[in-house]
Write a protein that holds these residues in place. Sequence first.
Motif, PDB file in Angstrom:
ATOM      1  N   ARG A  19       0.828  -1.214   0.000  1.00  0.00           N
ATOM      2  CA  ARG A  19       0.000   0.000   0.000  1.00  0.00           C
ATOM      3  C   ARG A  19       0.859   1.260   0.000  1.00  0.00           C
ATOM      4  NH1 ARG A  19      -3.398  -3.093   3.287  1.00  0.00           N
ATOM      5  NH2 ARG A  19      -5.429  -3.354   2.323  1.00  0.00           N
ATOM      6  N   VAL A  20       1.898   1.273   0.839  1.00  0.00           N
ATOM      7  CA  VAL A  20       2.794   2.431   0.907  1.00  0.00           C
ATOM      8  C   VAL A  20       3.503   2.611  -0.436  1.00  0.00           C
ATOM      9  CG1 VAL A  20       4.923   3.304   1.971  1.00  0.00           C
ATOM     10  CG2 VAL A  20       3.073   2.387   3.404  1.00  0.00           C
ATOM     11  N   LEU A  21       3.977   1.536  -1.010  1.00  0.00           N
ATOM     12  CA  LEU A  21       4.646   1.612  -2.312  1.00  0.00           C
ATOM     13  C   LEU A  21       3.697   2.155  -3.386  1.00  0.00           C
ATOM     14  CD1 LEU A  21       7.515   0.939  -3.229  1.00  0.00           C
ATOM     15  CD2 LEU A  21       6.656  -1.251  -4.029  1.00  0.00           C
ATOM     16  N   ALA A  22       2.447   1.717  -3.378  1.00  0.00           N
ATOM     17  CA  ALA A  22       1.465   2.199  -4.347  1.00  0.00           C
ATOM     18  C   ALA A  22       1.168   3.680  -4.151  1.00  0.00           C
ATOM     19  CB  ALA A  22       0.176   1.381  -4.247  1.00  0.00           C
ATOM     20  N   ASP A  26       1.880   6.591  -6.939  1.00  0.00           N
ATOM     21  CA  ASP A  26       0.875   7.573  -7.359  1.00  0.00           C
ATOM     22  C   ASP A  26       1.403   8.995  -7.282  1.00  0.00           C
ATOM     23  OD1 ASP A  26      -1.433   6.455  -8.331  1.00  0.00           O
ATOM     24  OD2 ASP A  26      -2.530   6.553  -6.424  1.00  0.00           O
ATOM     25  N   ASN A  27       2.263   9.257  -6.284  1.00  0.00           N
ATOM     26  CA  ASN A  27       2.786  10.610  -6.082  1.00  0.00           C
ATOM     27  C   ASN A  27       4.166  10.522  -5.435  1.00  0.00           C
ATOM     28  OD1 ASN A  27       3.412  13.229  -5.381  1.00  0.00           O
ATOM     29  ND2 ASN A  27       1.608  13.559  -4.106  1.00  0.00           N
ATOM     30  N   GLY A  65      14.906  20.560  -0.193  1.00  0.00           N
ATOM     31  CA  GLY A  65      14.349  21.462   0.814  1.00  0.00           C
ATOM     32  C   GLY A  65      13.703  20.641   1.913  1.00  0.00           C
ATOM     33  N   ARG A  66      12.400  20.847   2.104  1.00  0.00           N
ATOM     34  CA  ARG A  66      11.658  20.087   3.115  1.00  0.00           C
ATOM     35  C   ARG A  66      10.901  18.920   2.500  1.00  0.00           C
ATOM     36  NH1 ARG A  66       8.217  24.348   6.291  1.00  0.00           N
ATOM     37  NH2 ARG A  66       7.243  22.394   6.886  1.00  0.00           N
ATOM     38  N   THR A  67      11.083  18.703   1.208  1.00  0.00           N
ATOM     39  CA  THR A  67      10.320  17.674   0.493  1.00  0.00           C
ATOM     40  C   THR A  67      11.203  16.494   0.109  1.00  0.00           C
ATOM     41  OG1 THR A  67       8.928  19.415  -0.455  1.00  0.00           O
ATOM     42  CG2 THR A  67       8.856  17.276  -1.532  1.00  0.00           C
ATOM     43  N   ASN A  68      10.679  15.294   0.309  1.00  0.00           N
ATOM     44  CA  ASN A  68      11.331  14.087  -0.196  1.00  0.00           C
ATOM     45  C   ASN A  68      10.734  13.738  -1.548  1.00  0.00           C
ATOM     46  OD1 ASN A  68      13.087  13.422   1.942  1.00  0.00           O
ATOM     47  ND2 ASN A  68      11.397  12.528   3.093  1.00  0.00           N
ATOM     48  N   THR A  69      11.580  13.368  -2.477  1.00  0.00           N
ATOM     49  CA  THR A  69      11.122  12.822  -3.748  1.00  0.00           C
ATOM     50  C   THR A  69      11.593  11.378  -3.790  1.00  0.00           C
ATOM     51  OG1 THR A  69      11.262  14.964  -4.834  1.00  0.00           O
ATOM     52  CG2 THR A  69      11.214  13.016  -6.262  1.00  0.00           C
ATOM     53  N   TYR A  70      10.627  10.474  -3.902  1.00  0.00           N
ATOM     54  CA  TYR A  70      10.922   9.049  -3.864  1.00  0.00           C
ATOM     55  C   TYR A  70      11.087   8.499  -5.265  1.00  0.00           C
ATOM     56  CZ  TYR A  70       9.361   9.447   0.949  1.00  0.00           C
ATOM     57  OH  TYR A  70       9.228   9.814   2.257  1.00  0.00           O
ATOM     58  N   ARG A  71      11.928   7.491  -5.397  1.00  0.00           N
ATOM     59  CA  ARG A  71      12.127   6.781  -6.659  1.00  0.00           C
ATOM     60  C   ARG A  71      12.009   5.293  -6.378  1.00  0.00           C
ATOM     61  NH1 ARG A  71      15.441   3.775  -9.050  1.00  0.00           N
ATOM     62  NH2 ARG A  71      15.566   3.658 -11.283  1.00  0.00           N
ATOM     63  N   ILE A  72      11.128   4.646  -7.104  1.00  0.00           N
ATOM     64  CA  ILE A  72      10.904   3.207  -6.971  1.00  0.00           C
ATOM     65  C   ILE A  72      11.719   2.495  -8.038  1.00  0.00           C
ATOM     66  CG2 ILE A  72       9.155   1.389  -7.210  1.00  0.00           C
ATOM     67  CD1 ILE A  72       7.103   3.487  -6.206  1.00  0.00           C
ATOM     68  N   ASP A  73      12.350   1.383  -7.683  1.00  0.00           N
ATOM     69  CA  ASP A  73      13.062   0.558  -8.662  1.00  0.00           C
ATOM     70  C   ASP A  73      12.051  -0.423  -9.252  1.00  0.00           C
ATOM     71  OD1 ASP A  73      14.572  -1.189 -10.157  1.00  0.00           O
ATOM     72  OD2 ASP A  73      16.057  -1.559  -8.586  1.00  0.00           O
ATOM     73  N   PRO A  74      11.541  -0.148 -10.457  1.00  0.00           N
ATOM     74  CA  PRO A  74      10.481  -0.976 -11.036  1.00  0.00           C
ATOM     75  C   PRO A  74      10.938  -2.379 -11.425  1.00  0.00           C
ATOM     76  CG  PRO A  74      11.223   0.636 -12.638  1.00  0.00           C
ATOM     77  CD  PRO A  74      11.943   0.936 -11.346  1.00  0.00           C
ATOM     78  N   ALA A  89       7.201  -3.439 -10.795  1.00  0.00           N
ATOM     79  CA  ALA A  89       6.362  -2.838 -11.836  1.00  0.00           C
ATOM     80  C   ALA A  89       5.095  -3.659 -12.073  1.00  0.00           C
ATOM     81  CB  ALA A  89       7.148  -2.692 -13.138  1.00  0.00           C
ATOM     82  N   SER A  90       5.212  -4.982 -12.063  1.00  0.00           N
ATOM     83  CA  SER A  90       4.028  -5.818 -12.289  1.00  0.00           C
ATOM     84  C   SER A  90       3.047  -5.696 -11.127  1.00  0.00           C
ATOM     85  CB  SER A  90       4.412  -7.277 -12.540  1.00  0.00           C
ATOM     86  OG  SER A  90       5.085  -7.822 -11.437  1.00  0.00           O
ATOM     87  N   LEU A  91       3.555  -5.607  -9.909  1.00  0.00           N
ATOM     88  CA  LEU A  91       2.687  -5.406  -8.749  1.00  0.00           C
ATOM     89  C   LEU A  91       1.991  -4.061  -8.829  1.00  0.00           C
ATOM     90  CD1 LEU A  91       1.649  -6.129  -5.885  1.00  0.00           C
ATOM     91  CD2 LEU A  91       3.711  -4.995  -5.018  1.00  0.00           C
ATOM     92  N   LEU A  92       2.756  -3.019  -9.112  1.00  0.00           N
ATOM     93  CA  LEU A  92       2.182  -1.677  -9.160  1.00  0.00           C
ATOM     94  C   LEU A  92       1.179  -1.517 -10.292  1.00  0.00           C
ATOM     95  CD1 LEU A  92       5.279   0.476  -8.230  1.00  0.00           C
ATOM     96  CD2 LEU A  92       3.297  -0.087  -6.800  1.00  0.00           C
ATOM     97  N   SER A  93       1.351  -2.277 -11.371  1.00  0.00           N
ATOM     98  CA  SER A  93       0.379  -2.188 -12.469  1.00  0.00           C
ATOM     99  C   SER A  93      -1.005  -2.641 -12.018  1.00  0.00           C
ATOM    100  CB  SER A  93       0.839  -2.999 -13.681  1.00  0.00           C
ATOM    101  OG  SER A  93       0.731  -4.382 -13.424  1.00  0.00           O
TER     102      SER A  93
END
Length: 110
Positions: A19-22, A26-27, A65-74, A89-93
């Motif tokens: 759920r957290v990964l999804a 999404d954002n 700054g105060r924002t984290n930008t996350y990157r998922i390894d698909p 990637a298959s799970l997130l699809s």
Amino acid sequence: MVGVPAPHTGWTFITSHARVLAAIADNPNIRVRDIAARCRLTERAVARIIADLEQDGYLSHTREGRTNTYRIDPDKVLRHPAEAGLTVASLLSLLVQDESERTRTPTGHL
């Protein structure tokens, strides 16, 4: 801020990690607070899950700054032997839908 949904009891098909990964898929700039509200978890639980995902290479982040930008390894392969060969990637699809899909009324048919 996103309103906090009512708590859920009983079992579910999807793990909190998924759920957290999804939510992040999404954002990628989503705040821990918003992930917690969306996933019905505490902020502390979300922080622990993010640490787990980063430790095992499924997720990384950069601080802007105060924002984290996350990157998922698909291309990262799922951990459980029953999902051998399936990628993130298959799970997130299956878990991440575009907004038009999400707002459509389900028909109840498979």
